[in-house]
Motif scaffolding. Structure first.
Motif, mmCIF file in Angstrom:
data_model
loop_
_atom_site.group_PDB
_atom_site.id
_atom_site.type_symbol
_atom_site.label_atom_id
_atom_site.label_comp_id
_atom_site.label_asym_id
_atom_site.label_seq_id
_atom_site.Cartn_x
_atom_site.Cartn_y
_atom_site.Cartn_z
ATOM 1 N N UNK A 166 -6.777 4.904 -10.288
ATOM 2 C CA UNK A 166 -5.905 4.031 -9.499
ATOM 3 C C UNK A 166 -4.606 4.729 -9.115
ATOM 4 N N UNK A 167 -4.175 5.699 -9.903
ATOM 5 C CA UNK A 167 -3.024 6.501 -9.489
ATOM 6 C C UNK A 167 -3.375 7.329 -8.252
ATOM 7 N N UNK A 168 -4.591 7.836 -8.199
ATOM 8 C CA UNK A 168 -5.035 8.556 -7.005
ATOM 9 C C UNK A 168 -5.043 7.634 -5.791
ATOM 10 N N UNK A 169 -5.472 6.400 -5.975
ATOM 11 C CA UNK A 169 -5.447 5.436 -4.874
ATOM 12 C C UNK A 169 -4.016 5.174 -4.413
ATOM 13 N N UNK A 170 -3.082 5.069 -5.355
ATOM 14 C CA UNK A 170 -1.668 4.915 -5.006
ATOM 15 C C UNK A 170 -1.189 6.089 -4.164
ATOM 16 N N UNK A 171 -1.499 7.297 -4.615
ATOM 17 C CA UNK A 171 -1.048 8.493 -3.918
ATOM 18 C C UNK A 171 -1.680 8.600 -2.537
ATOM 19 N N UNK A 172 -2.933 8.163 -2.421
ATOM 20 C CA UNK A 172 -3.595 8.175 -1.123
ATOM 21 C C UNK A 172 -2.924 7.202 -0.152
ATOM 22 N N UNK A 173 -2.640 5.995 -0.626
ATOM 23 C CA UNK A 173 -1.977 5.012 0.233
ATOM 24 C C UNK A 173 -0.592 5.488 0.651
ATOM 25 N N UNK A 174 0.129 6.059 -0.298
ATOM 26 C CA UNK A 174 1.456 6.593 -0.005
ATOM 27 C C UNK A 174 1.372 7.673 1.079
ATOM 28 N N UNK A 175 0.360 8.544 0.978
ATOM 29 C CA UNK A 175 0.180 9.623 1.954
ATOM 30 C C UNK A 175 -0.169 9.062 3.335
#
Length: 346
Positions: A166-175
């Motif tokens: 879910x941290x990866x999903x956060x970073x993807x959305x942020x990007x």
């Protein structure tokens, strides 16, 4: 069927008294305080009992709480909204949206990541120990990614509850959005729900509004260190957790947000249906299937950190939302929520 307009009136006096009675009765030596909120078509209610602050400060419904893994519902909603907007394809590799961070995400698609089927396991105890040992530390994205454990399965094969995913999903959305996580969450998920202050993504640049709920008994983190850096339980925990488990909210705002999610104010009806399609591990796309509240379907998410236990329950057939906070990690919040649901049912 989507929920109707968010109710603004209060429940009747008899119901309010009965709901408060549940909260009052749940406070014990082991449960220093209980805070709850309810939203039904007949009105809203929130209440609190016990002590949740220094010097015996009495709990209040608007006190801010570390909602831990309930944050994952917000991350999932943000990703699904980006999918609604055509900015993310759920069936493409998550790595397509990560820029220079996160490697290949074990080859998982965005949909597989949302459903906890990335093959990446949960955070290692050694990594958690680093966070606890230095509560004042502000973690960077690169440092967070460096703590990710190695995959334990191929993507899409099995369910593994995973904060790193879910941290990866956060970073993807942020990007994809091109903004910091707090700003991205505000614009995509919180503003559409009409929420002015909380919930929020905690961080070094987003101090958590007070008064906030603090544990009254020592745990893994010394009581004196709670709130370090202006976040719950600390700025280190918040910046390490991102919006996988690092958000905070008061109970009434969290309940209102969940109502708006199920009213179609944040994601499309199609995306909400995908989120609430429960798969492996009793998990949908950022939403858990819950039991103990009558006939299914019942949805929501729990959250747990040292000193904090939370639960968000949504019963679509009754258009009922319940939030329960207890400032003790091992609290049986499900039983409290079930008792509140029975009051409203009566």
């Amino acid at each position: 069927m989507l929920f109707g307009a968010l109710p603004t009136g209060q429940v009747d006096a008899a119901t309010a008294t009965a709901l408060q009675g549940v909260v009052d009765g749940a406070v014990t030596v082991l449960y220093p305080s209980v805070i709850a909120a309810v939203v039904t078509p007949k009105g809203v209610w929130s209440g609190a009992a016990g002590v949740d602050g220094p010097d015996g400060r009495l709990a209040a419904p608007q006190d801010v709480f570390a909602i831990a893994s309930i944050s994952k519902m917000f991350t999932a909603a943000m990703v699904m909204r980006l999918a609604d907007e055509g900015k993310i394809d759920l069936d493409k590799p998550l790595s397509d949206y990560l820029g220079d961070l996160g490697g290949d995400a074990n080859g998982a698609t965005v949909r597989e990541a949302l459903g906890m089927r990335s093959g990446i396991p949960d955070t290692a105890d050694a990594s958690i120990a680093k966070v606890v040992a230095a509560p004042e530390r502000v973690w960077t994205a690169d440092e967070v990614v460096a703590e990710f454990p190695k995959p334990v399965a191929e993507a899409g094969v099995e369910y593994n509850y995973s904060n790193p995913t879910y941290k990866l999903l956060d970073l993807a959305a942020e990007h994809v959005i091109g903004a910091g996580l707090s700003e991205a969450m505000r614009s995509e998920v919180l503003d559409p729900a009409g929420l002015p202050a909380t919930p929020l993504v905690q961080g070094a640049d987003t101090p958590t509004p007070e008064p906030w709920v603090l544990p009254t008994q020592p745990g893994d983190l010394e009581v004196a260190k709670y709130g370090t850096g202006g976040a719950l339980p600390s700025v280190a925990d918040a910046t390490f957790s991102l919006a996988a488990a690092g958000m905070a909210s008061d109970a009434p705002s969290l309940a209102s947000w969940a109502w708006q999610l199920f009213a179609g104010k944040i994601v499309s009806a199609q995306s909400l249906a995908a989120m609430t399609t429960i798969g492996q591990g009793g998990y949908g796309l950022g939403i858990e299937g819950l039991s103990g509240f009558g006939p299914p379907p019942v949805f929501g998410h729990g959250g747990s950190k040292d000193g904090y236990q939370s639960l968000l329950v949504v019963i679509p057939d009754r258009q009922l939302v319940i939030v329960v906070f207890v400032n003790r990690r091992d609290a049986d919040v499900s039983s409290i929520a079930a008792d509140l649901a029975e009051v409203v049912k009566a």
